[in-house]
Motif scaffolding. Structure first.
Motif, PDB file in Angstrom:
ATOM      1  N   GLY A 116       4.204  49.568   7.575  1.00  0.00           N
ATOM      2  CA  GLY A 116       5.419  49.247   7.284  1.00  0.00           C
ATOM      3  C   GLY A 116       5.813  47.688   7.766  1.00  0.00           C
ATOM      4  N   PHE A 117       5.172  47.250   8.559  1.00  0.00           N
ATOM      5  CA  PHE A 117       5.503  45.910   9.078  1.00  0.00           C
ATOM      6  C   PHE A 117       5.744  44.884   8.354  1.00  0.00           C
ATOM      7  CE2 PHE A 117       4.516  48.597  12.893  1.00  0.00           C
ATOM      8  CZ  PHE A 117       5.536  48.388  13.580  1.00  0.00           C
ATOM      9  N   ARG A 118       6.869  44.239   8.187  1.00  0.00           N
ATOM     10  CA  ARG A 118       6.816  43.171   7.233  1.00  0.00           C
ATOM     11  C   ARG A 118       7.510  41.714   7.748  1.00  0.00           C
ATOM     12  NH1 ARG A 118       4.071  45.998   5.368  1.00  0.00           N
ATOM     13  NH2 ARG A 118       4.133  47.066   3.523  1.00  0.00           N
ATOM     14  N   HIS A 119       8.290  42.117   9.002  1.00  0.00           N
ATOM     15  CA  HIS A 119       9.153  40.962   9.654  1.00  0.00           C
ATOM     16  C   HIS A 119       8.922  40.897  11.114  1.00  0.00           C
ATOM     17  CE1 HIS A 119      11.483  40.651   5.959  1.00  0.00           C
ATOM     18  NE2 HIS A 119      11.472  42.055   5.784  1.00  0.00           N
ATOM     19  N   GLY A 120       9.428  39.737  11.739  1.00  0.00           N
ATOM     20  CA  GLY A 120       9.414  39.641  13.135  1.00  0.00           C
ATOM     21  C   GLY A 120      10.292  40.641  13.945  1.00  0.00           C
ATOM     22  N   THR A 121      11.453  40.874  13.173  1.00  0.00           N
ATOM     23  CA  THR A 121      12.398  41.832  13.641  1.00  0.00           C
ATOM     24  C   THR A 121      11.559  43.336  13.789  1.00  0.00           C
ATOM     25  OG1 THR A 121      13.138  42.271  11.294  1.00  0.00           O
ATOM     26  CG2 THR A 121      14.602  40.821  12.896  1.00  0.00           C
ATOM     27  N   ASP A 122      10.832  43.601  12.843  1.00  0.00           N
ATOM     28  CA  ASP A 122      10.146  44.855  12.853  1.00  0.00           C
ATOM     29  C   ASP A 122       9.373  44.817  14.217  1.00  0.00           C
ATOM     30  OD1 ASP A 122      11.447  45.238  10.417  1.00  0.00           O
ATOM     31  OD2 ASP A 122       9.521  44.795   9.259  1.00  0.00           O
ATOM     32  N   ILE A 123       8.612  43.939  14.293  1.00  0.00           N
ATOM     33  CA  ILE A 123       7.545  43.727  15.352  1.00  0.00           C
ATOM     34  C   ILE A 123       8.191  43.684  16.742  1.00  0.00           C
ATOM     35  CG2 ILE A 123       5.754  42.062  16.624  1.00  0.00           C
ATOM     36  CD1 ILE A 123       5.382  40.847  13.578  1.00  0.00           C
ATOM     37  N   ALA A 124       9.506  43.079  16.736  1.00  0.00           N
ATOM     38  CA  ALA A 124      10.211  43.509  18.055  1.00  0.00           C
ATOM     39  C   ALA A 124      10.679  44.550  18.283  1.00  0.00           C
ATOM     40  CB  ALA A 124      11.376  42.332  17.942  1.00  0.00           C
ATOM     41  N   LYS A 125      11.201  45.591  17.227  1.00  0.00           N
ATOM     42  CA  LYS A 125      11.700  46.782  17.656  1.00  0.00           C
ATOM     43  C   LYS A 125      10.457  47.425  18.144  1.00  0.00           C
ATOM     44  CE  LYS A 125      15.564  46.745  14.330  1.00  0.00           C
ATOM     45  NZ  LYS A 125      15.906  47.391  13.085  1.00  0.00           N
ATOM     46  N   ALA A 126       9.241  47.560  17.378  1.00  0.00           N
ATOM     47  CA  ALA A 126       8.051  48.243  18.051  1.00  0.00           C
ATOM     48  C   ALA A 126       7.961  47.695  19.613  1.00  0.00           C
ATOM     49  CB  ALA A 126       6.783  47.998  17.190  1.00  0.00           C
ATOM     50  N   LEU A 127       7.776  46.536  19.808  1.00  0.00           N
ATOM     51  CA  LEU A 127       7.553  46.116  21.056  1.00  0.00           C
ATOM     52  C   LEU A 127       8.646  46.671  22.224  1.00  0.00           C
ATOM     53  CD1 LEU A 127       6.566  42.428  20.396  1.00  0.00           C
ATOM     54  CD2 LEU A 127       4.995  44.411  20.984  1.00  0.00           C
ATOM     55  N   ALA A 128       9.834  46.731  21.710  1.00  0.00           N
ATOM     56  CA  ALA A 128      10.833  47.723  22.433  1.00  0.00           C
ATOM     57  C   ALA A 128      10.736  48.930  22.539  1.00  0.00           C
ATOM     58  CB  ALA A 128      12.058  47.175  21.850  1.00  0.00           C
ATOM     59  N   LEU A 129      10.018  49.543  21.865  1.00  0.00           N
ATOM     60  CA  LEU A 129      10.011  51.145  21.747  1.00  0.00           C
ATOM     61  C   LEU A 129       8.569  51.399  22.533  1.00  0.00           C
ATOM     62  CD1 LEU A 129      11.287  51.984  18.433  1.00  0.00           C
ATOM     63  CD2 LEU A 129      12.192  52.637  20.439  1.00  0.00           C
ATOM     64  N   GLY A 130       7.621  50.484  22.913  1.00  0.00           N
ATOM     65  CA  GLY A 130       6.507  50.592  23.715  1.00  0.00           C
ATOM     66  C   GLY A 130       5.184  50.295  23.061  1.00  0.00           C
ATOM     67  N   ALA A 131       5.216  49.591  21.953  1.00  0.00           N
ATOM     68  CA  ALA A 131       3.960  49.188  21.561  1.00  0.00           C
ATOM     69  C   ALA A 131       3.515  47.838  22.209  1.00  0.00           C
ATOM     70  CB  ALA A 131       4.178  48.674  19.997  1.00  0.00           C
ATOM     71  N   THR A 132       2.102  47.551  22.015  1.00  0.00           N
ATOM     72  CA  THR A 132       1.546  46.603  22.993  1.00  0.00           C
ATOM     73  C   THR A 132       1.193  45.447  21.808  1.00  0.00           C
ATOM     74  OG1 THR A 132       0.317  48.138  24.166  1.00  0.00           O
ATOM     75  CG2 THR A 132      -0.653  45.662  24.254  1.00  0.00           C
ATOM     76  N   ALA A 133       0.785  45.882  20.618  1.00  0.00           N
ATOM     77  CA  ALA A 133       0.578  44.787  19.186  1.00  0.00           C
ATOM     78  C   ALA A 133       0.689  45.669  18.095  1.00  0.00           C
ATOM     79  CB  ALA A 133      -0.892  44.449  19.516  1.00  0.00           C
ATOM     80  N   VAL A 134       0.985  44.899  17.074  1.00  0.00           N
ATOM     81  CA  VAL A 134       1.559  45.345  15.796  1.00  0.00           C
ATOM     82  C   VAL A 134       0.495  44.713  14.746  1.00  0.00           C
ATOM     83  CG1 VAL A 134       3.142  45.077  14.014  1.00  0.00           C
ATOM     84  CG2 VAL A 134       3.818  45.792  16.422  1.00  0.00           C
ATOM     85  N   GLY A 135       0.011  45.854  13.881  1.00  0.00           N
ATOM     86  CA  GLY A 135      -0.875  45.497  12.846  1.00  0.00           C
ATOM     87  C   GLY A 135      -0.181  45.372  11.360  1.00  0.00           C
ATOM     88  N   VAL A 136      -0.602  44.282  10.829  1.00  0.00           N
ATOM     89  CA  VAL A 136      -0.306  44.000   9.293  1.00  0.00           C
ATOM     90  C   VAL A 136      -1.492  44.325   8.361  1.00  0.00           C
ATOM     91  CG1 VAL A 136       1.738  42.812   9.731  1.00  0.00           C
ATOM     92  CG2 VAL A 136      -0.315  41.609   9.596  1.00  0.00           C
TER      93      VAL A 136
END
Ligand SMILES: Cc1cc2nc3c(=O)[nH]c(=O)nc-3n(C[C@H](O)[C@H](O)[C@H](O)COP(=O)(O)O)c2cc1C
Length: 360
Positions: free
Chosen positions: A284-304
């Motif tokens: 579901g990641f489509r935006h930089g904002t989505d990525i930042a939310k996942a990083l804040a919640l503990g993700a190391t890296a986000v896949g698209v």
């Protein structure tokens, strides 16, 4: 950059891709399984969180680089695996791999890629790729993928659990058989056996279990992550079996419909595995904002996933990497902007206090 003038947003790259794809191929990329409720739930999960930015932090321009599984990445983003790539553009995954190399990130070649992982390896500048393989058929099949991947310079493996065929209604209705023409680059002479491909398609043997995975993993040299984790209990089992990282995913709503969005379990999984185990996440990641939310919640890296598939479909004849490269550039630039707004200079500085539950 001329590229960004012509395709100024991620949305505009998707629009270009949609104009290039036939309705059946658009169904393939865009569709989910069954009633497609997971597709919507993955997106809706981001709306459950609001940013809580810091003001006047006195920090300078954000730096987006991270370390992941021994690799240095220019931003906390990776390309999720997608198969049947030459159906989307004749240049196929090689064009995506070049964009990944140029962006200085990593990406995962699907077992169902049109070209073999060995042919694709040189396209990743800096050899920063990973390879996805499903835990099916005999141990030798999976170990064979690992051997070929290690010899070709890939850095890690991504295991998937594929015990059954996903119920994709759009694909059933449109009758598109991509596998026959586009998904067999890793099978046949020099690659995996036709028998294993049959198993991947037809699911005749008993499914794998944790014990078998642990035994197999002990024979491997490359680090591996397990894709598809959405619970703390499976994250724990994966780490105990030897996983170097957890890959949280709902396969972009393409497998089990109605399942929980991985983002909703991210905090719990981070708490379970502790601060040192990398957590990759997609869906579901489509935006930089989505990525930042996942990083804040503990993700190391986000896949698209879809973004890269659409990126490939948006590539031109002269410049097949154009769409994928543009998507990655926009994600980078937007994330940089979001980090600035949050008051974060480094990715490590984005933490739990930067998001709060959204008001109902
Ligand atoms: C066209 C397409 C093909 C895919 N093929 C694979 C595959 O071969 N193996 C795999 O593990 N995941 C596959 N996926 C799932 C992606 O790796 C990823 O988990 C998903 O797309 C993430 O969600 P997103 O599309 O919302 O980013 C595919 C996804 C798409 C869109």
């Amino acid at each position: 950059m001329a590229v960004t003038r012509h395709l100024p947003t991620v949305r505009s790259v998707i629009a270009e891709a949609k104009a290039n794809l036939s309705p059946r191929l658009l169904d393939y990329v865009e569709g989910g399984s069954s009633g497609e409720s997971s597709l919507a739930a993955n997106r809706a999960a981001f709306g459950l969180w609001s940013f809580d930015p810091d003001m006047l932090t006195g920090l300078s321009r954000p730096r987006l680089g991270i370390e992941l599984l021994g690799m240095t990445l220019r931003m906390p983003v990776f390309a999720s695996p997608f198969g049947y790539d030459k159906a989307l553009h004749p240049a196929g995954y090689a064009a995506v791999a070049r964009a990944i190399g140029e962006a200085g990130i990593t990406g995962i070649v699907s077992e169902s890629s049109s070209d073999s992982l060995v042919e694709l390896a040189p396209e990743f500048a800096g050899q920063q790729g990973g390879v996805q393989v499903a835990l099916v058929a005999e141990d030798e099949h999976v170990l064979g993928f690992e051997e070929r991947a290690a010899a070709a310079g890939y850095r890690f493996l991504c295991f998937t659990d594929a015990p059954t065929r996903a119920w994709r209604e759009r694909m059933r209705e449109n009758g598109l058989d991509l596998n026959r023409y586009y998904g067999q680059g890793n099978y046949g002479p020099g690659g995996a056996s036709r028998h294993a491909l049959d198993e991947l398609m037809n699911f005749t043997q008993p499914r794998w279990d944790w014990k078998r995975l642990e035994t197999l993993a002990a024979k491997m040299t490359l680090p591996w992550v397990l894709k598809g984790v959405v619970s703390a209990r499976d994250a724990r089992r994966a780490v105990d079996a030897g996983a170097a990282g957890i890959y949280m995913s709902a396969y972009g709503g393409r497998n089990l419909d109605g399942m929980i969005a991985p983002l909703r379990r991210l905090e719990e999984v981070r708490a379970e595995v502790g601060p040192d185990v990398p957590i990759l996440i997609d869906s579901g990641f489509r935006h930089g904002t989505d990525i930042a939310k996942a990083l804040a919640l503990g993700a190391t890296a986000v896949g698209v996933g879809r973004l890269m598939a659409f990126g490939l479909a948006a590539g031109s004849h002269e410049d097949p990497s154009l769409g994928a490269r543009t998507i990655l550039q926009h994600l980078h630039d937007e994330l940089e902007s979001v980090m600035g707004s949050l008051g974060c200079e480094t990715v490590e500085q984005i933490d739990r206090h930067h998001v709060v539950p959204a008001q109902p």
